[in-house]
Scaffold this motif. Structure first.
Motif, mmCIF file in Angstrom:
data_model
loop_
_atom_site.group_PDB
_atom_site.id
_atom_site.type_symbol
_atom_site.label_atom_id
_atom_site.label_comp_id
_atom_site.label_asym_id
_atom_site.label_seq_id
_atom_site.Cartn_x
_atom_site.Cartn_y
_atom_site.Cartn_z
ATOM 1 N N GLU A 144 0.834 -1.206 0.000
ATOM 2 C CA GLU A 144 0.000 0.000 0.000
ATOM 3 C C GLU A 144 0.870 1.258 0.000
ATOM 4 O O GLU A 144 0.582 2.222 -0.715
ATOM 5 C CB GLU A 144 -0.920 -0.003 1.217
ATOM 6 N N CYS A 200 -11.102 2.673 11.604
ATOM 7 C CA CYS A 200 -11.692 2.096 10.394
ATOM 8 C C CYS A 200 -13.210 2.194 10.466
ATOM 9 O O CYS A 200 -13.813 1.942 11.509
ATOM 10 C CB CYS A 200 -11.265 0.638 10.246
ATOM 11 N N GLN A 245 -16.679 0.847 8.460
ATOM 12 C CA GLN A 245 -17.255 -0.046 7.461
ATOM 13 C C GLN A 245 -18.682 0.389 7.160
ATOM 14 O O GLN A 245 -19.519 0.439 8.064
ATOM 15 C CB GLN A 245 -17.211 -1.500 7.930
ATOM 16 N N ALA A 263 -9.393 4.829 6.671
ATOM 17 C CA ALA A 263 -9.794 3.485 6.238
ATOM 18 C C ALA A 263 -11.310 3.389 6.188
ATOM 19 O O ALA A 263 -11.984 3.406 7.219
ATOM 20 C CB ALA A 263 -9.232 2.430 7.181
ATOM 21 N N THR A 275 -14.234 0.963 4.383
ATOM 22 C CA THR A 275 -14.529 -0.248 3.619
ATOM 23 C C THR A 275 -16.005 -0.269 3.263
ATOM 24 O O THR A 275 -16.862 -0.091 4.133
ATOM 25 C CB THR A 275 -14.180 -1.512 4.432
ATOM 26 N N SER A 279 -20.346 -5.124 4.217
ATOM 27 C CA SER A 279 -20.579 -5.679 5.546
ATOM 28 C C SER A 279 -21.429 -6.928 5.396
ATOM 29 O O SER A 279 -20.947 -7.954 4.977
ATOM 30 C CB SER A 279 -21.225 -4.669 6.488
ATOM 31 N N LEU A 292 -9.432 3.306 0.900
ATOM 32 C CA LEU A 292 -10.806 3.053 0.473
ATOM 33 C C LEU A 292 -10.862 1.657 -0.133
ATOM 34 O O LEU A 292 -10.176 1.377 -1.123
ATOM 35 C CB LEU A 292 -11.253 4.100 -0.541
ATOM 36 N N LYS A 293 -11.636 0.787 0.487
ATOM 37 C CA LYS A 293 -11.645 -0.620 0.087
ATOM 38 C C LYS A 293 -13.055 -1.073 -0.252
ATOM 39 O O LYS A 293 -14.029 -0.632 0.358
ATOM 40 C CB LYS A 293 -11.068 -1.490 1.210
ATOM 41 N N LEU A 294 -13.129 -1.960 -1.219
ATOM 42 C CA LEU A 294 -14.390 -2.572 -1.618
ATOM 43 C C LEU A 294 -14.265 -4.081 -1.508
ATOM 44 O O LEU A 294 -13.284 -4.657 -1.987
ATOM 45 C CB LEU A 294 -14.727 -2.176 -3.064
ATOM 46 N N ASN A 295 -15.253 -4.723 -0.876
ATOM 47 C CA ASN A 295 -15.352 -6.186 -0.859
ATOM 48 C C ASN A 295 -16.566 -6.587 -1.692
ATOM 49 O O ASN A 295 -17.679 -6.091 -1.441
ATOM 50 C CB ASN A 295 -15.549 -6.713 0.563
ATOM 51 N N THR A 349 -8.145 -0.553 -2.668
ATOM 52 C CA THR A 349 -8.103 -2.020 -2.636
ATOM 53 C C THR A 349 -9.465 -2.578 -3.023
ATOM 54 O O THR A 349 -10.493 -2.132 -2.499
ATOM 55 C CB THR A 349 -7.733 -2.543 -1.233
ATOM 56 N N ARG A 369 -12.818 -0.554 14.858
ATOM 57 C CA ARG A 369 -13.714 -0.227 13.742
ATOM 58 C C ARG A 369 -15.155 -0.030 14.208
ATOM 59 O O ARG A 369 -15.550 -0.467 15.287
ATOM 60 C CB ARG A 369 -13.647 -1.313 12.667
#
Length: 362
Positions: free
Chosen positions: A57, A91, A93, A143, A145, A148, A172-175, A196, A299
């Motif tokens: 990162e 963090c 979410q 952070a 995300t 969830s 900045l993250k995406l799942n 990410t 978080r």
């Protein structure tokens, strides 16, 4: 990775000249001191360090962004160890949707009470609420995300959401399960500069994939992730996004070696996360764990309807802290209800909290 430590040394030498608050400089001095062994943590605790994912990162960051990143990572890693908080969670979410098209064997989505229509738990976040959360988090949290309990890309406003959040955070993250990853969304994610993207896959073969990820199709998901890679390489060659295929480590899953061979040419990283019985967290036997849960200091979760929850193992919100319709993120993070829950864990009374008493996460 070899240039990361020299960059941190350079930052260390010029720290006083950087435009940061005195609090940020204080945390950074401790973080850098622990990285290089100049400062020893109290009570023989583990010192702050950087994992391989963190190094990757940092390589994507400018020198100007490095102080913000280290400040965030120190709070993310070390505050939970030291049971310490400040004004904002390390963090955040955010849940664009609690709905999912999959019914993975190890997920909350197989709980019929949770997924029942008209139960108040299923829904999608309004765009105006999402913007409010992003506005409050910007400049206070690095952070964020997007994920969830559900599949983010199922939300019809996901494109405008990612555009609005883009460029405002360093992590900045995406799942996503990648089922809905069409060309338009590929462009939206890449144009927003998401740091990410984690593709939840869990398998590298059939019928293992379909057995674990019920309603899924490995061929379709593989094609969608390949499409993302191809668009990135052709039209966004300078993109800083890190892509990762992630699997849950269950006995019947494919090995990490097989996962790497299958997915490795499409993504930057392949990894497993440890299995936790999310699918029946309220039905597990009460255990004897007394160690405080680190997530209470790390978080905060924001559900689609503005409900703020301390964790996603409690996917039915029995521990709900409040709602953003009547309070702020910072106010809820420091609220008496959150504080009381943390104190219960500190005093080795997590057995008195549900579902904490049944959860193995520390």
């Amino acid at each position: 990775m070899q240039d990361v430590l020299p960059r941190i040394k350079k930052l260390d030498r010029g720290l006083e000249e950087i435009n940061l608050t005195s609090y940020q400089k204080k945390i950074l001095k401790i973080a850098i001191g622990e990285i290089f062994g100049r400062i020893k943590p109290l009570d023989n605790a583990s010192p702050f360090g950087l994992h391989s994912f963190n190094m990757a990162e940092i390589q994507k960051l400018s020198d100007a962004e490095l102080p913000r990143f280290l400040f965030y990572r120190y709070r993310y890693e070390m505050f939970p160890q030291r049971l310490q908080i400040d004004e904002f969670p390390p963090c955040l979410q955010i849940e664009p949707a609690s709905i999912c098209n999959y019914r993975c064997l190890f997920c909350y989505q197989i709980d019929e009470e949770f997924t029942k229509k008209n139960n108040g738990m299923m829904g999608m976040m309004p765009l105006d609420l999402f913007k409010r959360v992003i506005d409050e988090a910007q400049g206070k949290c690095e952070a964020v995300t997007l994920a969830s309990r559900g599949e983010p890309l199922i939300c019809p406003d996901f494109g405008p959401m990612i555009k609005y959040a883009g460029g405002k955070f360093l992590a900045l993250k995406l799942n996503t399960n990648a089922w809905f990853l069409n060309e338009k969304l590929c462009y939206a994610i890449l144009e927003a500069g998401v740091n990410t993207v984690v593709f939840s896959a869990d398998a590298a073969s059939e019928p293992t994939y379909s057995r674990l990820r019920v309603n899924g199709n490995l061929e379709k998901v593989y094609a969608n992730i390949k499409k993302f890679r191809d668009i990135r390489e052709k039209y966004f060659p300078h993109s800083k996004v890190i892509t990762r295929v992630s699997g849950v480590k269950v006995p019947s899953a494919d090995s990490l070696e097989d996962m790497g061979k299958f997915w490795g040419e499409l993504v930057d990283q392949v990894a497993f996360v440890n299995y936790n019985p999310w699918e029946n967290s309220y039905k597990q036997e009460v255990n004897e764990i007394t160690t405080p849960c680190s997530d209470l200091w790390r978080r905060m979760f924001v559900w689609w309807d503005g409900t703020v929850n301390p964790c996603d193992v409690d996917f039915k919100s029995t521990l709900s802290i409040g709602n953003l319709k009547s309070d702020s993120l910072s106010g809820l993070w420091k609220s008496s209800k959150y504080t009381s829950l943390r104190e219960s864990h500190q005093e080795k009374k997590r057995s008195q909290c549900e579902p904490c008493a049944r959860c193995a996460f520390v």
